[in-house]
Design an enzyme around this catalytic site. Sequence first.
Site, PDB file in Angstrom:
ATOM      1  N   GLY A 113      90.328  39.161  22.295  1.00  0.00           N
ATOM      2  CA  GLY A 113      90.120  39.431  23.722  1.00  0.00           C
ATOM      3  C   GLY A 113      89.334  40.711  23.945  1.00  0.00           C
ATOM      4  O   GLY A 113      89.250  41.572  23.074  1.00  0.00           O
ATOM      5  N   VAL A 163      85.899  42.922  26.110  1.00  0.00           N
ATOM      6  CA  VAL A 163      84.480  42.845  26.465  1.00  0.00           C
ATOM      7  C   VAL A 163      83.715  42.439  25.200  1.00  0.00           C
ATOM      8  O   VAL A 163      83.885  43.062  24.149  1.00  0.00           O
ATOM      9  CB  VAL A 163      83.992  44.213  26.991  1.00  0.00           C
ATOM     10  CG1 VAL A 163      82.496  44.202  27.236  1.00  0.00           C
ATOM     11  CG2 VAL A 163      84.758  44.571  28.269  1.00  0.00           C
ATOM     12  N   TYR A 198      79.466  48.932  23.436  1.00  0.00           N
ATOM     13  CA  TYR A 198      80.243  47.803  22.903  1.00  0.00           C
ATOM     14  C   TYR A 198      80.429  47.960  21.381  1.00  0.00           C
ATOM     15  O   TYR A 198      81.558  47.907  20.873  1.00  0.00           O
ATOM     16  CB  TYR A 198      79.516  46.498  23.249  1.00  0.00           C
ATOM     17  CG  TYR A 198      79.967  45.297  22.464  1.00  0.00           C
ATOM     18  CD1 TYR A 198      81.226  44.742  22.665  1.00  0.00           C
ATOM     19  CD2 TYR A 198      79.123  44.690  21.517  1.00  0.00           C
ATOM     20  CE1 TYR A 198      81.629  43.625  21.943  1.00  0.00           C
ATOM     21  CE2 TYR A 198      79.518  43.580  20.804  1.00  0.00           C
ATOM     22  CZ  TYR A 198      80.779  43.048  21.018  1.00  0.00           C
ATOM     23  OH  TYR A 198      81.184  41.951  20.304  1.00  0.00           O
TER      24      TYR A 198
HETATM   25  P1  NAI Z   1      84.222  35.778  25.128  1.00  0.00           P
HETATM   26  O1  NAI Z   1      83.685  36.764  26.104  1.00  0.00           O
HETATM   27  O2  NAI Z   1      83.891  34.338  25.318  1.00  0.00           O
HETATM   28  O3  NAI Z   1      85.811  35.945  25.045  1.00  0.00           O
HETATM   29  C1  NAI Z   1      86.482  37.138  25.287  1.00  0.00           C
HETATM   30  C2  NAI Z   1      87.716  36.834  26.097  1.00  0.00           C
HETATM   31  O4  NAI Z   1      88.397  38.062  26.352  1.00  0.00           O
HETATM   32  C3  NAI Z   1      87.400  36.189  27.470  1.00  0.00           C
HETATM   33  O5  NAI Z   1      88.051  34.944  27.610  1.00  0.00           O
HETATM   34  C4  NAI Z   1      87.910  37.205  28.467  1.00  0.00           C
HETATM   35  O6  NAI Z   1      88.501  36.620  29.622  1.00  0.00           O
HETATM   36  C5  NAI Z   1      88.955  37.968  27.656  1.00  0.00           C
HETATM   37  N1  NAI Z   1      89.165  39.304  28.216  1.00  0.00           N
HETATM   38  C6  NAI Z   1      88.217  40.188  28.661  1.00  0.00           C
HETATM   39  N2  NAI Z   1      88.798  41.262  29.195  1.00  0.00           N
HETATM   40  C7  NAI Z   1      90.139  41.067  29.096  1.00  0.00           C
HETATM   41  C8  NAI Z   1      91.259  41.831  29.483  1.00  0.00           C
HETATM   42  N3  NAI Z   1      91.141  43.001  30.094  1.00  0.00           N
HETATM   43  N4  NAI Z   1      92.487  41.325  29.226  1.00  0.00           N
HETATM   44  C9  NAI Z   1      92.636  40.132  28.603  1.00  0.00           C
HETATM   45  N5  NAI Z   1      91.618  39.345  28.218  1.00  0.00           N
HETATM   46  C10 NAI Z   1      90.368  39.830  28.455  1.00  0.00           C
HETATM   47  O7  NAI Z   1      83.744  36.273  23.689  1.00  0.00           O
HETATM   48  P2  NAI Z   1      83.748  35.464  22.312  1.00  0.00           P
HETATM   49  O8  NAI Z   1      82.364  35.112  21.981  1.00  0.00           O
HETATM   50  O9  NAI Z   1      84.799  34.435  22.318  1.00  0.00           O
HETATM   51  O10 NAI Z   1      84.179  36.630  21.299  1.00  0.00           O
HETATM   52  C11 NAI Z   1      85.527  36.852  20.981  1.00  0.00           C
HETATM   53  C12 NAI Z   1      85.658  38.177  20.251  1.00  0.00           C
HETATM   54  O11 NAI Z   1      84.824  38.158  19.097  1.00  0.00           O
HETATM   55  C13 NAI Z   1      85.191  39.376  21.091  1.00  0.00           C
HETATM   56  O12 NAI Z   1      86.025  40.473  20.802  1.00  0.00           O
HETATM   57  C14 NAI Z   1      83.780  39.644  20.595  1.00  0.00           C
HETATM   58  O13 NAI Z   1      83.465  41.010  20.730  1.00  0.00           O
HETATM   59  C15 NAI Z   1      83.921  39.242  19.125  1.00  0.00           C
HETATM   60  N6  NAI Z   1      82.638  38.831  18.558  1.00  0.00           N
HETATM   61  C16 NAI Z   1      82.094  37.618  18.896  1.00  0.00           C
HETATM   62  C17 NAI Z   1      80.883  37.230  18.348  1.00  0.00           C
HETATM   63  C18 NAI Z   1      80.283  35.876  18.636  1.00  0.00           C
HETATM   64  O14 NAI Z   1      79.245  35.577  18.053  1.00  0.00           O
HETATM   65  N7  NAI Z   1      80.870  35.050  19.491  1.00  0.00           N
HETATM   66  C19 NAI Z   1      80.144  38.115  17.439  1.00  0.00           C
HETATM   67  C20 NAI Z   1      80.799  39.380  17.177  1.00  0.00           C
HETATM   68  C21 NAI Z   1      82.017  39.697  17.709  1.00  0.00           C
HETATM   69  C1  15L Z   2      78.391  39.930  19.415  1.00  0.00           C
HETATM   70  O1  15L Z   2      79.090  40.896  19.100  1.00  0.00           O
HETATM   71  C2  15L Z   2      78.629  39.176  20.662  1.00  0.00           C
HETATM   72  O2  15L Z   2      80.000  39.086  20.986  1.00  0.00           O
HETATM   73  C3  15L Z   2      78.025  37.783  20.646  1.00  0.00           C
HETATM   74  O3  15L Z   2      77.995  37.289  21.986  1.00  0.00           O
HETATM   75  C4  15L Z   2      76.617  37.801  20.063  1.00  0.00           C
HETATM   76  O4  15L Z   2      75.747  38.533  20.889  1.00  0.00           O
HETATM   77  C5  15L Z   2      76.652  38.411  18.675  1.00  0.00           C
HETATM   78  O5  15L Z   2      77.261  39.688  18.678  1.00  0.00           O
HETATM   79  C6  15L Z   2      75.268  38.569  18.033  1.00  0.00           C
HETATM   80  O6  15L Z   2      74.950  39.665  17.556  1.00  0.00           O
HETATM   81  O7  15L Z   2      74.545  37.562  17.963  1.00  0.00           O
END
Ligand code: NAI
Ligand code: 15L
Length: 280
Positions: free
Chosen positions: A75, A77, A142
Site C-alpha cells: 500500500g 503512494v 517517491y
Molecule cells: P497502486 O497505486 O495500484 O496500489 C497502491 C495501493 O495503495 C492503492 O490501492 C491505494 O489505494 C493504496 N493506498 C494509497 N494510499 C493509502 C493509504 N494512505 N492507506 C491505505 N492504502 C493506501 O500501485 P501498484 O502498482 O499496485 O504497486 C504496489 C506497490 O508496489 C507500491 O508500493 C509501489 O510503490 C510498488 N511498486 C510497484 C511497481 C509496479 O511496477 N507496479 C514497481 C515498483 C514498486
Molecule cells: C514504480 O515504482 C511504479 O510503482 C510503477 O508504476 C512503475 O512506474 C515502475 O516503478 C517503473 O519504474 O516502471
Amino acid sequence: MPPPNKPVLVTGAAGALGRVLAKGLGELGWRLRLTDIAPFPDPLPAGASFVRADLNDGVALLRMAEGCGAILHFGGVSVEQPWEVVAGPNLRGLYHVYEAARREGARIVFASSNHSIGFHERPQGNQERLDADCEFRPDGYYGLSKAYGELMGRMYWDKHGVENVNLRIGSCVARPLNNRMLSTWLSYPDFVRLCVAAVTAPRSGHCVIWACSKNGASFWGEDHRARIGWTPEDSADDFRAELAGKNLGDAVEERYQGGPYCSIEYSRAAPSPRDAFGLD
Ligand code: NAI
Ligand code: 15L
C-alpha cells in the site's frame, strides 16, 4: 507448498499488484487479510477478509496484523508525487506496518522500487550490472521513500529481529510496454512466485532482491535471492522484436535506470551527473 500456518496481511490490496496477489495467493489457499484505503474491487477470494483503512491509522494496523505471520506491504503512494503527499502513507504508514510486525513477530515483504536507485546510469554493453548493495540514488521523493523503507528494514532487523524482504521491483505489468521494460519487466507469475518464496522461506533476515524477470538486458546483478530460493522463469526477451525502437525519448530518461521519473522536475544545468569538477 502448503499455505503458511498463520494469516498473511496484504496492504494495498485494491491496487494493481495487490489484486494480482489476492487472486494468486487466494488460489493457493492462503488465509489473507486484505486492506486498502480504497474499496476492494474484485470478488473476495475464499478464506480472505477485507478491511478498509488508512495506513496513517496505526491502531487499525495493529488490529489487522493480530495473529499474522507475515505482512505483504504493497500500500501507499506508488508514483512520483510531492513530498507532502508521499510522507503520510510511505513514511508514517511504513512505521505503523513495522510496529505491527514487531509486536506480532511477523516478517515484512516490502514493495520497494527501482526508483530508490534510479539515478544510477544504465549499463552499456558488457559493463557490470548493479549489485543490490549499491549506493541509494533515489530519483525523486517517491524513490527516497523507498530507500527509507529499505533502511527501516535494516534497522528493525538489527535492533528488533524483525525479518524483512525488500523487493526492488522494476516494472510489474502484464506485458512490457517499451524498450526500458526489456530491462525492468517483472511478469505477474514471477511476481507471485517471488512473494510466495519471500513469505515461506524458513529464514530471511534483512534482504534485498532485484524484482525483475530473467531479462537478457537487465540492469541488475547480485542480490539475496538465494536466501529465499527464488529464480525468475519468464523473460522480457520474448517481446524484444515487438518493442525494438520504442524508446522514451528524453535524454535524461534514456540515460538513467529510473527512466521517466528521473526527468520529472529535473533542473540540473549539466545533462550528466559529472559536473564541471568531474564529481559524480
Ligand atoms: P497502486 O497505486 O495500484 O496500489 C497502491 C495501493 O495503495 C492503492 O490501492 C491505494 O489505494 C493504496 N493506498 C494509497 N494510499 C493509502 C493509504 N494512505 N492507506 C491505505 N492504502 C493506501 O500501485 P501498484 O502498482 O499496485 O504497486 C504496489 C506497490 O508496489 C507500491 O508500493 C509501489 O510503490 C510498488 N511498486 C510497484 C511497481 C509496479 O511496477 N507496479 C514497481 C515498483 C514498486
Ligand atoms: C514504480 O515504482 C511504479 O510503482 C510503477 O508504476 C512503475 O512506474 C515502475 O516503478 C517503473 O519504474 O516502471
